[in-house]
Design an enzyme around this catalytic site. Sequence first.
Site, PDB file in Angstrom:
ATOM      1  N   ASP A  60       2.090  -1.700   3.246  1.00 24.44           N
ATOM      2  CA  ASP A  60       3.159  -1.064   4.068  1.00 24.44           C
ATOM      3  C   ASP A  60       4.170  -0.115   3.327  1.00 24.44           C
ATOM      4  OD1 ASP A  60       2.024  -2.526   5.792  1.00 24.44           O
ATOM      5  OD2 ASP A  60       3.464  -3.296   6.939  1.00 24.44           O
ATOM      6  N   ASP A  61       4.682   0.900   4.176  1.00 26.77           N
ATOM      7  CA  ASP A  61       6.019   1.759   4.175  1.00 26.77           C
ATOM      8  C   ASP A  61       5.779   2.810   3.112  1.00 26.77           C
ATOM      9  OD1 ASP A  61       7.057   0.122   5.936  1.00 26.77           O
ATOM     10  OD2 ASP A  61       8.088  -1.048   4.351  1.00 26.77           O
ATOM     11  N   HIS A 111       1.729   3.783  10.001  1.00 29.10           N
ATOM     12  CA  HIS A 111       2.894   2.856  10.166  1.00 29.10           C
ATOM     13  C   HIS A 111       3.982   3.681  10.971  1.00 29.10           C
ATOM     14  CE1 HIS A 111       5.057  -0.512   9.396  1.00 29.10           C
ATOM     15  NE2 HIS A 111       5.689  -0.261   8.375  1.00 29.10           N
ATOM     16  N   HIS A 115       9.365   5.414  10.625  1.00 19.62           N
ATOM     17  CA  HIS A 115       9.889   3.774  10.654  1.00 19.62           C
ATOM     18  C   HIS A 115      10.954   3.549  11.383  1.00 19.62           C
ATOM     19  CE1 HIS A 115       9.896  -0.330   8.763  1.00 19.62           C
ATOM     20  NE2 HIS A 115       8.782   0.268   8.372  1.00 19.62           N
ATOM     21  N   HIS A 207       4.153  -4.667   0.436  1.00 12.70           N
ATOM     22  CA  HIS A 207       4.800  -3.500   0.562  1.00 12.70           C
ATOM     23  C   HIS A 207       4.902  -2.806  -0.612  1.00 12.70           C
ATOM     24  CE1 HIS A 207       6.300  -6.018   3.913  1.00 12.70           C
ATOM     25  NE2 HIS A 207       6.575  -4.947   4.507  1.00 12.70           N
TER      26      HIS A 207
HETATM   27 ZN    ZN Z   1       7.347  -1.181   7.573  1.00 15.76          ZN
END
Ligand code: ZN
Length: 246
Positions: A60-61, A111, A115, A207
């Site tokens: 993620d991210d 995603h 965010h 992540h």
């Molecule tokens: Zn995230």
Amino acid sequence: MIFLLKKKTVNLFVTGIFFVGLSIGTYSFALHPNMNKWKNEQIVVTEVKTDRKAVALTFDDGPDPTNTPVLLDILKKHNVPATFFVTGIHSQEYPALVQRMALEDHEIGNHSYSHPDFNHKSNKFILNEIRKTNKIIYKLTGKQPVFFRPPGGYLSFDMVDLIRKEEMIIAYWTYQQDSKDWANTSASRIADHVIKNIKPGQIIILHDGCPNGLQTAKAVDTIIAKLSIQGYEFLTLSDLIKSADK
Ligand code: ZN
């Protein structure tokens, strides 16, 4: 004395918030009143029922200019595909990394754009975050993302309806496979957590877009090496779902 009392009150307060946060986190994950219904409807996925020793690595991210290339090199070395939940903002900033993910047969999920915390945000705002990011990913890869992973795992009835209308699936993760790798955890602790809790069909959350991402990348090297010896294979989330027991 007053100072001491105040400090104690503050400490109690902080501890209280921590436990409330913990219980809410657990509640929303495992015991959301509608979670099982959504899972049965396959609008939310947290794991896949399969006897095959297969799992999905998800990140993620990102993309992140430092961590993501290192991670991509490690995945390439092992010839393992993964699923990246990128944000729209980072994809715009580092388009070549998103293109590299796609070229190297990784799956790319949405995603959100920025965010944000979706709590108390309008449906219009949420939809805009989703559609804007889908467009960016499509423009870079020629593929429409299937999966949406809400930031912080935010779930609501409205969000599920929105995702259904967009013909996407909410990609959660397997509760036991959240090593909290973003929290300044060492590579060996991350790897130990994942390996110790491994079971067929799990969706492992990690992540690449957090400051601890190099430790995560290092952990992934160990995770793949050790689990491969145990007979595990690593699939994209789409392929893991396709491999489910019928
Ligand atoms: Zn995230």
